[in-house]
Design a protein around this motif. Structure first.
Motif, PDB file in Angstrom:
ATOM      1  N   PRO A 106       4.617  -4.099  14.719  1.00  0.00           N
ATOM      2  CA  PRO A 106       4.646  -3.865  13.654  1.00  0.00           C
ATOM      3  C   PRO A 106       3.944  -2.739  12.817  1.00  0.00           C
ATOM      4  CG  PRO A 106       3.012  -5.759  13.696  1.00  0.00           C
ATOM      5  CD  PRO A 106       3.208  -5.277  15.101  1.00  0.00           C
ATOM      6  N   CYS A 148      -6.937  -6.139   7.723  1.00  0.00           N
ATOM      7  CA  CYS A 148      -5.707  -7.186   7.179  1.00  0.00           C
ATOM      8  C   CYS A 148      -5.769  -8.390   7.460  1.00  0.00           C
ATOM      9  CB  CYS A 148      -4.561  -7.137   6.885  1.00  0.00           C
ATOM     10  SG  CYS A 148      -2.832  -8.251   6.385  1.00  0.00           S
ATOM     11  N   PHE A 168       5.760   6.983   2.892  1.00  0.00           N
ATOM     12  CA  PHE A 168       5.921   5.520   3.250  1.00  0.00           C
ATOM     13  C   PHE A 168       4.712   4.519   4.709  1.00  0.00           C
ATOM     14  CE2 PHE A 168      10.442   6.935   1.896  1.00  0.00           C
ATOM     15  CZ  PHE A 168      10.247   6.679   0.787  1.00  0.00           C
ATOM     16  N   SER A 171       2.826   3.488   1.934  1.00  0.00           N
ATOM     17  CA  SER A 171       2.677   2.182   1.273  1.00  0.00           C
ATOM     18  C   SER A 171       2.852   0.858   2.532  1.00  0.00           C
ATOM     19  CB  SER A 171       4.380   2.490   0.966  1.00  0.00           C
ATOM     20  OG  SER A 171       4.691   3.499   0.377  1.00  0.00           O
ATOM     21  N   GLN A 174      -0.603  -0.136   2.044  1.00  0.00           N
ATOM     22  CA  GLN A 174      -0.833  -0.273   1.511  1.00  0.00           C
ATOM     23  C   GLN A 174      -0.748  -2.399   1.582  1.00  0.00           C
ATOM     24  OE1 GLN A 174       0.599   0.899  -2.407  1.00  0.00           O
ATOM     25  NE2 GLN A 174      -0.510  -0.592  -3.503  1.00  0.00           N
ATOM     26  N   THR A 175       0.588  -1.957   1.961  1.00  0.00           N
ATOM     27  CA  THR A 175       1.386  -3.273   2.508  1.00  0.00           C
ATOM     28  C   THR A 175       0.417  -4.384   2.748  1.00  0.00           C
ATOM     29  OG1 THR A 175       2.984  -2.789   2.342  1.00  0.00           O
ATOM     30  CG2 THR A 175       3.211  -5.297   3.081  1.00  0.00           C
ATOM     31  N   TRP A 176      -0.825  -3.244   3.899  1.00  0.00           N
ATOM     32  CA  TRP A 176      -1.553  -4.515   4.826  1.00  0.00           C
ATOM     33  C   TRP A 176      -2.761  -4.275   4.267  1.00  0.00           C
ATOM     34  CZ3 TRP A 176       1.500  -1.883   9.227  1.00  0.00           C
ATOM     35  CH2 TRP A 176       2.575  -2.405   9.904  1.00  0.00           C
ATOM     36  N   PHE A 416       9.374   6.424  10.753  1.00  0.00           N
ATOM     37  CA  PHE A 416       8.744   7.493   9.094  1.00  0.00           C
ATOM     38  C   PHE A 416       8.348   9.076   9.553  1.00  0.00           C
ATOM     39  CE2 PHE A 416       7.773   3.062   8.920  1.00  0.00           C
ATOM     40  CZ  PHE A 416       7.663   2.619   7.416  1.00  0.00           C
TER      41      PHE A 416
ATOM     42  N   VAL B 371       5.233  -9.545   0.714  1.00  0.00           N
ATOM     43  CA  VAL B 371       4.237  -8.703   1.778  1.00  0.00           C
ATOM     44  C   VAL B 371       3.472  -9.723   2.282  1.00  0.00           C
ATOM     45  CG1 VAL B 371       2.131  -8.230   0.563  1.00  0.00           C
ATOM     46  CG2 VAL B 371       3.820  -7.216  -0.557  1.00  0.00           C
ATOM     47  N   ALA B 374       4.409  -9.933   6.136  1.00  0.00           N
ATOM     48  CA  ALA B 374       3.333  -8.710   6.128  1.00  0.00           C
ATOM     49  C   ALA B 374       2.569  -8.848   7.054  1.00  0.00           C
ATOM     50  CB  ALA B 374       4.007  -7.185   5.524  1.00  0.00           C
ATOM     51  N   GLN B 375       1.699  -9.193   5.576  1.00  0.00           N
ATOM     52  CA  GLN B 375      -0.695  -9.450   5.380  1.00  0.00           C
ATOM     53  C   GLN B 375      -0.633 -10.300   6.703  1.00  0.00           C
ATOM     54  OE1 GLN B 375      -0.973 -10.095   2.317  1.00  0.00           O
ATOM     55  NE2 GLN B 375      -1.649  -7.966   1.535  1.00  0.00           N
ATOM     56  N   SER B 376       0.281 -11.776   7.277  1.00  0.00           N
ATOM     57  CA  SER B 376       0.839 -12.516   8.217  1.00  0.00           C
ATOM     58  C   SER B 376       1.633 -12.455   9.541  1.00  0.00           C
ATOM     59  CB  SER B 376       1.076 -13.850   7.536  1.00  0.00           C
ATOM     60  OG  SER B 376       2.293 -13.910   7.351  1.00  0.00           O
ATOM     61  N   ILE B 379       5.682  -7.476  10.549  1.00  0.00           N
ATOM     62  CA  ILE B 379       6.274  -6.897  10.412  1.00  0.00           C
ATOM     63  C   ILE B 379       6.149  -7.106   8.872  1.00  0.00           C
ATOM     64  CG2 ILE B 379       8.736  -7.368  10.418  1.00  0.00           C
ATOM     65  CD1 ILE B 379       8.107  -8.776  12.801  1.00  0.00           C
ATOM     66  N   ILE B 380       6.754  -6.326   8.233  1.00  0.00           N
ATOM     67  CA  ILE B 380       7.677  -5.372   6.970  1.00  0.00           C
ATOM     68  C   ILE B 380       8.834  -5.893   6.661  1.00  0.00           C
ATOM     69  CG2 ILE B 380       7.473  -4.169   5.330  1.00  0.00           C
ATOM     70  CD1 ILE B 380       5.022  -2.743   6.672  1.00  0.00           C
ATOM     71  N   HIS B 415      11.388  -0.608   6.643  1.00  0.00           N
ATOM     72  CA  HIS B 415      11.024   0.880   7.655  1.00  0.00           C
ATOM     73  C   HIS B 415      11.204   1.762   6.633  1.00  0.00           C
ATOM     74  CE1 HIS B 415       9.636  -0.675  11.285  1.00  0.00           C
ATOM     75  NE2 HIS B 415       9.194  -1.269  10.760  1.00  0.00           N
ATOM     76  N   PHE B 416      12.485   1.601   5.737  1.00  0.00           N
ATOM     77  CA  PHE B 416      13.286   2.885   5.353  1.00  0.00           C
ATOM     78  C   PHE B 416      13.582   2.164   4.255  1.00  0.00           C
ATOM     79  CE2 PHE B 416      14.732   3.772   9.453  1.00  0.00           C
ATOM     80  CZ  PHE B 416      13.934   4.812   9.716  1.00  0.00           C
ATOM     81  N   MET B 418      10.125   1.128   1.877  1.00  0.00           N
ATOM     82  CA  MET B 418       9.213   1.461   1.656  1.00  0.00           C
ATOM     83  C   MET B 418       9.087   1.917   0.224  1.00  0.00           C
ATOM     84  SD  MET B 418       7.824  -0.091   3.641  1.00  0.00           S
ATOM     85  CE  MET B 418       6.099  -0.037   3.413  1.00  0.00           C
ATOM     86  N   LEU B 419      10.427   2.582  -0.425  1.00  0.00           N
ATOM     87  CA  LEU B 419       9.770   3.510  -1.748  1.00  0.00           C
ATOM     88  C   LEU B 419      10.095   1.594  -2.931  1.00  0.00           C
ATOM     89  CD1 LEU B 419      10.257   5.688  -3.510  1.00  0.00           C
ATOM     90  CD2 LEU B 419      12.279   5.485  -3.867  1.00  0.00           C
ATOM     91  N   TYR B 421       9.279  -1.214  -2.237  1.00  0.00           N
ATOM     92  CA  TYR B 421       7.649  -2.105  -1.939  1.00  0.00           C
ATOM     93  C   TYR B 421       6.843  -0.697  -3.073  1.00  0.00           C
ATOM     94  CZ  TYR B 421       8.551  -5.235   1.943  1.00  0.00           C
ATOM     95  OH  TYR B 421       8.654  -6.251   2.521  1.00  0.00           O
ATOM     96  N   ASP B 422       6.552   0.078  -2.607  1.00  0.00           N
ATOM     97  CA  ASP B 422       6.276   1.022  -3.786  1.00  0.00           C
ATOM     98  C   ASP B 422       6.322   0.515  -5.682  1.00  0.00           C
ATOM     99  OD1 ASP B 422       4.559   2.585  -1.386  1.00  0.00           O
ATOM    100  OD2 ASP B 422       6.101   4.709  -2.019  1.00  0.00           O
ATOM    101  N   PHE B 425       4.460  -2.888  -5.802  1.00  0.00           N
ATOM    102  CA  PHE B 425       2.792  -2.927  -5.837  1.00  0.00           C
ATOM    103  C   PHE B 425       2.677  -2.230  -7.131  1.00  0.00           C
ATOM    104  CE2 PHE B 425       2.562  -2.444  -0.537  1.00  0.00           C
ATOM    105  CZ  PHE B 425       2.685  -3.872  -1.076  1.00  0.00           C
TER     106      PHE B 425
END
Lengths: 451, 451
Positions: A106, A148, A168, A171, A174-176, A416, B371, B374-376, B379-380, B415-416, B418-419, B421-422, B425
């Motif tokens: 990931p 996380c 990124f 970011s 932060q997501t994690w 990235f 999110v 991703a936290q579990s 993968i984002i 991955h492309f 993330m803006l 996601y910013d 957040f």
């Protein structure tokens, strides 16, 4: 014809391979940064948990992987072994090329293999918070992911120029739930000292390590985590090579003739290479191990083999390793993960013993190889991994490697790092060769009596 | 417990599933954009190659996949089916959740499944250049990848605001030899007309399609490629669901009870869903199919079901579909791939026939779900895919789905993106509900006599 070799999850490794007992000339112990005396392992307890200290100094060849660690690694492991037939055709390879694809995690690299093991060990002893450093962001995001999953707080000192250039990766952390702090920062004495001297300092891995170690040393609930260099980190990465061994059998191959990995701190290289040491040591097969570094940061090919600090402020233990000196700031090449002054003691010792061949390459030839790889195999490699791609291509084209097998580790993807590809395409990337006087100056900064 | 189910490459699909013969109410034929009369398929030959036109109008249930196509798909296929046990635990799921991970392709989404098939078909008939459009960049980069592999030139009209906001998708295309042009551009009459009206126009998918179609129509060596909507594109994506069927058997499950996909043009949804239609149609199992769209662009839930153009300039054939009107410009939500005024005729017909349930969601709840995922699971997700994640979570928590199986398609990674996601957040994302007067206005712009 089949190209990808997937191990079933039931074949995941249950033990890590510890190379230390197999290093012919042995491994010299770490020394205390203040006294210069051999370090008692217990002195590491201020920043590391007991299970990792045990792994760090263990002389057992095989160490059990906790089930809780494998339960998380299973999110993306086993990773595929791939026969790069398209690449072979495009470059006119004489050898067969295989790569282990660690980009499927990931976080996009091999780094989570160790992050998960480290966070679990810290969680076991009740640690609630981990501090670390990151350059390009691969390690910081991997530790954030692992923290996380286990419910541990994560504080990442991120080299300031990367923090600004790679928002990124921030970011992603932060997501994690990870918290990134640009380093040098005013949150530590080490950071404040640097800022007092130069408020505009862009930061370096050496400074960021000093900050993270300081936080861990001063807070009982906080430990430190390092993404490479140390024995236990290299240990955790051996799942790469151990899986590849089984996958070679699936592919109907015996063993690789050449194993290639890029080398910043040494963990992904050791991870893919050391599990094949046995055949080399027993004379069963004369496997060559090629460790690739940037010519701009030629730790293994031109550095000193001496005791040195791992960080700028001299807070870490002294390690016997190849080093350009802990004050060395490498030129701003784009393979941020390879911009480190030192090298893992295990890899350094294997070079000393003639088992590993270091190779230094320039970044433009590596990006060229990465683009060739992307255009044939699809995947866009990380700038660090592009060094392994380039070296694998060199090896696969050698007449003496006709019908042989080259294995390399694709340690990460470049999603990235597209800015560096932009610069490559617009011919803005400079190739550096470190002038000799830099190396001589580095020698002056080595701690006394540490050869 | 095993979580990922990998099919061996030997089990890759050898045929695509064509849903057209199984649509109970049938599919209405496309019409000529000028005359409004039923289109003769041969009229498509100005922009599409014969093999794709055959696929577009075929009523055969199974269509062979050329070996040359599978040879490239094999770079990343079969994709894993994953049991999302960590997600289940975190959300307190009553159902078991599985997802098909299409993010593992080199371009990061399901799009290359069709790109490879389309480029191969064009290559077969001697086409040397393809023109296409892209919004967020997933399709453009996928077509660039496929063109690169087959040695075909690739020209991508990229919606100008995306071109400026997402420079790294551009770099990705460049890595695969694709050329991106910001749209509207002065390279086409359609683009020049828009620019004359508004030199600062940020562009839209509808404009970009007009530009690409114009280039293809005017140059004999150039064809056009579309990333969704059309029958042949949906056909190519059925490898997703067909693989999943086999993987469910590996997982010891019979069939899913609920199948979820996000829906922009309809291809990834149809790809995972239609291969499970048979059981629904024969009454063997009452599978529910949930197609998820953004509330800001509610094509399926609030659009008209009528003949409409696929593009702004009215160059494409008229398709019978759910539409918000070809002049509709959706609000700037971050799931760029879901910002399209129309919907695939196949998906539209299945909604009409009561086989598919559309669902509209707001972007903040989707990012929240992404999110959590991703936290579990690590993968984002791409912002588009986050809609499927959110809907899958909703379904998995329903008491009536206790012990049932929810399958969703993770169509791509973020991955492309993330803006976005910013912005999530920092609570900068707005939730849009389209006012009724927009829909009424859209109705005014539908072509005459096309109900």
């Amino acid at each position: 014809m089949s190209k990808k070799f997937f191990l079933p999850e039931s074949e995941m490794c249950t033990q890590w391979y510890n190379a230390i007992p197999d290093i012919p000339g042995g491994l010299e112990p770490p020394r205390h940064p203040g006294t210069g005396q051999n370090l008692d392992p217990s002195e590491l307890a201020i920043i590391f948990p007991e299970p990792l200290i045990e792994q760090e100094v263990s002389t057992q060849r095989w160490i059990d992987i906790p089930e809780e660690v494998n339960d998380i690694l299973r999110l993306w492991r086993p990773t595929p072994l791939v026969r790069a037939t398209n690449l072979e055709r495009v470059i006119g390879a004489k050898a067969r090329i295989y790569y282990k694809n660690e980009a499927v995690s990931p976080a996009g690299s091999h780094k989570p293999n160790s992050a998960v093991a480290q966070v679990y060990a810290n969680k076991q002893v009740g640690i609630e918070k981990l501090a670390t450093e990151t350059g390009a962001g691969q390690w910081g995001s991997s530790l954030a992911l692992a923290c996380c999953v286990f419910g541990v707080e994560c504080l990442v000192y991120m080299v300031k120029c990367s923090y600004e250039q790679k928002p990124f990766r921030r970011s992603m952390m932060q997501t994690w739930k990870g918290r990134a702090i640009p380093s040098p920062s005013d949150t530590t004495a080490a950071g404040r000292a640097v800022l007092a001297d130069d408020p505009e300092c862009p930061g370096s891995l050496g400074i960021a390590i000093s900050e993270a170690v300081e936080i861990a040393a001063q807070n009982p609930d906080t430990n430190y985590a390092l993404g490479s260099v140390l024995n236990h980190v290299l240990l955790h990465q051996t799942v790469i090579g151990l899986e590849a061994r089984k996958q070679f059998a699936m592919a109907g191959e015996s063993l690789p003739d050449v194993v290639v990995g890029c080398c910043g701190g040494g963990s992904n290289f050791a991870g893919i290479a050391t599990p094949f040491l046995e055949e080399k040591l027993t004379g069963k097969k004369d496997i060559r191990f090629v460790a690739v570094e940037p010519a701009a940061c030629p730790t293994m090919t031109r550095g000193h083999f001496a005791y040195d600090f791992g960080d700028l402020a001299g807070l870490t233990p002294l390690l016997k390793m190849h080093t350009l000196g802990s004050k060395f700031v490498p030129p701003g090449i784009h393979a941020g993960g390879l911009r480190y002054h030192g090298m893992a003691p295990i890899v350094s010792a294997l070079i000393r013993d003639g088992l590993v061949e270091p190779l230094a390459l320039h970044q433009n030839e590596c990006f060229e190889a990465a683009v060739t790889f992307a255009q044939s195999e699809g995947i866009i490699p990380a700038p660090e991994s592009s060094h392994a791609v380039r070296a694998a291509i060199i090896e696969a084209r050698k007449p003496e490697n006709t019908d042989k097998v080259v294995l390399f580790n694709l340690s990460g993807h470049g999603h990235f790092d597209m800015l560096s590809y932009d610069k490559y395409f617009s011919m803005q990337l400079e190739d550096f060769d470190l002038p000799q006087q830099h190396l001589d100056a580095a020698a002056q900064h080595l701690p006394a009596n540490t050869a």
